[in-house]
Design an enzyme around this catalytic site. Structure first.
Site, PDB file in Angstrom:
ATOM      1  N   ASP A   9       0.795  -1.117   0.016  1.00  0.00           N
ATOM      2  CA  ASP A   9       0.046  -0.077  -0.028  1.00  0.00           C
ATOM      3  C   ASP A   9       0.961   1.327  -0.140  1.00  0.00           C
ATOM      4  O   ASP A   9       2.206   1.080  -0.212  1.00  0.00           O
ATOM      5  CB  ASP A   9      -1.087   0.212   1.245  1.00  0.00           C
ATOM      6  CG  ASP A   9      -0.366   0.301   2.420  1.00  0.00           C
ATOM      7  OD1 ASP A   9       0.897   0.396   2.553  1.00  0.00           O
ATOM      8  OD2 ASP A   9      -1.236   0.385   3.550  1.00  0.00           O
ATOM      9  N   CYS A  66       3.178  -3.216   4.005  1.00  0.00           N
ATOM     10  CA  CYS A  66       2.176  -2.110   4.258  1.00  0.00           C
ATOM     11  C   CYS A  66       2.928  -1.158   5.572  1.00  0.00           C
ATOM     12  O   CYS A  66       4.280  -1.511   5.609  1.00  0.00           O
ATOM     13  CB  CYS A  66       0.881  -2.538   4.724  1.00  0.00           C
ATOM     14  SG  CYS A  66       0.709  -3.476   6.047  1.00  0.00           S
ATOM     15  N   THR A  68       2.799  -1.475   8.771  1.00  0.00           N
ATOM     16  CA  THR A  68       3.259  -2.650   9.810  1.00  0.00           C
ATOM     17  C   THR A  68       3.427  -3.759   9.404  1.00  0.00           C
ATOM     18  O   THR A  68       4.109  -4.533  10.238  1.00  0.00           O
ATOM     19  CB  THR A  68       2.273  -2.566  11.098  1.00  0.00           C
ATOM     20  OG1 THR A  68       0.995  -3.126  10.395  1.00  0.00           O
ATOM     21  CG2 THR A  68       2.107  -0.996  11.882  1.00  0.00           C
ATOM     22  N   GLY A  69       2.946  -4.094   8.212  1.00  0.00           N
ATOM     23  CA  GLY A  69       2.959  -5.570   7.748  1.00  0.00           C
ATOM     24  C   GLY A  69       1.507  -6.368   8.428  1.00  0.00           C
ATOM     25  O   GLY A  69       1.597  -7.518   8.037  1.00  0.00           O
ATOM     26  N   HIS A  99      10.536 -23.265   9.875  1.00  0.00           N
ATOM     27  CA  HIS A  99       9.620 -24.146  10.665  1.00  0.00           C
ATOM     28  C   HIS A  99       8.138 -24.010  10.163  1.00  0.00           C
ATOM     29  O   HIS A  99       7.162 -24.831  10.279  1.00  0.00           O
ATOM     30  CB  HIS A  99       9.445 -23.481  12.122  1.00  0.00           C
ATOM     31  CG  HIS A  99      10.713 -23.976  12.967  1.00  0.00           C
ATOM     32  ND1 HIS A  99      10.626 -23.871  14.371  1.00  0.00           N
ATOM     33  CD2 HIS A  99      11.839 -24.452  12.574  1.00  0.00           C
ATOM     34  CE1 HIS A  99      11.722 -24.114  14.601  1.00  0.00           C
ATOM     35  NE2 HIS A  99      12.500 -24.419  13.588  1.00  0.00           N
ATOM     36  N   ARG A 133       8.929 -32.785  11.927  1.00  0.00           N
ATOM     37  CA  ARG A 133       7.883 -32.471  12.732  1.00  0.00           C
ATOM     38  C   ARG A 133       7.267 -31.121  12.228  1.00  0.00           C
ATOM     39  O   ARG A 133       6.047 -30.909  12.711  1.00  0.00           O
ATOM     40  CB  ARG A 133       8.400 -32.267  14.308  1.00  0.00           C
ATOM     41  CG  ARG A 133       9.288 -31.133  14.271  1.00  0.00           C
ATOM     42  CD  ARG A 133       9.974 -31.045  15.636  1.00  0.00           C
ATOM     43  NE  ARG A 133      10.938 -29.989  15.842  1.00  0.00           N
ATOM     44  CZ  ARG A 133      11.924 -29.597  15.451  1.00  0.00           C
ATOM     45  NH1 ARG A 133      12.724 -30.512  14.832  1.00  0.00           N
ATOM     46  NH2 ARG A 133      12.660 -28.533  15.819  1.00  0.00           N
ATOM     47  N   HIS A 134       7.877 -30.308  11.641  1.00  0.00           N
ATOM     48  CA  HIS A 134       7.169 -29.213  11.080  1.00  0.00           C
ATOM     49  C   HIS A 134       6.207 -29.351  10.114  1.00  0.00           C
ATOM     50  O   HIS A 134       5.088 -28.519  10.211  1.00  0.00           O
ATOM     51  CB  HIS A 134       8.193 -28.072  10.564  1.00  0.00           C
ATOM     52  CG  HIS A 134       9.267 -27.729  11.486  1.00  0.00           C
ATOM     53  ND1 HIS A 134       9.028 -27.313  12.824  1.00  0.00           N
ATOM     54  CD2 HIS A 134      10.606 -28.192  11.511  1.00  0.00           C
ATOM     55  CE1 HIS A 134      10.151 -27.065  13.604  1.00  0.00           C
ATOM     56  NE2 HIS A 134      11.216 -27.635  12.908  1.00  0.00           N
TER      57      HIS A 134
HETATM   58  C1  RB5 Z   1      -2.124   2.721   6.625  1.00  0.00           C
HETATM   59  O1  RB5 Z   1      -2.235   3.905   7.185  1.00  0.00           O
HETATM   60  C2  RB5 Z   1      -1.780   1.471   7.773  1.00  0.00           C
HETATM   61  O2  RB5 Z   1      -2.815   1.157   8.505  1.00  0.00           O
HETATM   62  C3  RB5 Z   1      -1.260   0.065   6.966  1.00  0.00           C
HETATM   63  O3  RB5 Z   1      -0.269   0.428   5.841  1.00  0.00           O
HETATM   64  C4  RB5 Z   1      -1.144  -0.954   7.470  1.00  0.00           C
HETATM   65  O4  RB5 Z   1      -0.095  -0.800   8.700  1.00  0.00           O
HETATM   66  C5  RB5 Z   1      -2.136  -2.118   8.291  1.00  0.00           C
HETATM   67  O5  RB5 Z   1      -1.894  -2.774   8.863  1.00  0.00           O
END
Ligand code: RB5
Length: 160
Positions: A9, A66, A68-69, A99, A133-134
């Site tokens: 994004d 994004c 935070t991912g 794993h 095991r994984h």
């Molecule tokens: C966008 O502001 C933010 O919410 C998006 O990039 C992401 O971190 C969502 O998980």
């Protein structure tokens, strides 16, 4: 040739571009689903395209960025067959492959610089699944997925 599907994004665009340049330089084939600028967009739209391309076998692996991912991981993991892992360092990247046989990597573009993002990506691409095991444990994860998919298919019969 290994095909990697990419998506981001607006908050992940810059890191996605850096990863893309490295992947191309290193001879990997890219499917870039966007976004292509820092204009505000909705992360599920990109996560879905990358996840579906991996689930359909059009790409062997996917990488999503994004802010935070987190949103990318949550969305990608809704697609059956996808094992998306949010990684924050080379160790989690290695474990997610060894794993968990992760087939999609998600990263937080607001949490790391380009150098760390590239370190994580390189570790993630170069680590093989450990099996054993994984594999048994992932079999249990797949079983949960199948059970819920079957449940959904049955729903219409009881509701008409
Ligand atoms: C966008 O502001 C933010 O919410 C998006 O990039 C992401 O971190 C969502 O998980």
């Amino acid at each position: 040739m290994t095909v990697i599907a990419l998506g981001a994004d607006h908050a992940g665009w810059e890191l996605k571009e850096a990863l893309k340049a490295w992947l191309i330089e290193n001879g990997l084939q890219i499917l870039d689903f966007g976004t292509h600028s820092t204009n505000s967009v909705d992360y599920p739209d990109y996560a879905l395209q990358v996840a579906e391309s991996v689930a359909a076998g059009k790409a062997e692996r996917g990488v999503l960025v994004c802010g935070t991912g987190i949103g990318m991981a949550m969305t990608a993991n809704k697609v059956p067959g996808v094992r998306a892992a949010l990684c924050s360092d080379p160790f989690t990247a290695r474990m997610s492959r060894e794993h968990n046989d992760a087939n999609v990597l998600t990263l937080g573009g607001r949490l790391m610089d380009k150098e760390l993002g590239l370190e994580i990506l390189q570790m993630w691409l170069s680590t093989a699944f450990g099996g054993g095991r994984h594999a048994r444990r992932l079999g249990k994860v797949a079983q949960i997925e199948r059970r819920h998919l079957e449940g959904r298919e049955e729903e219409p019969h009881g509701t008409s």
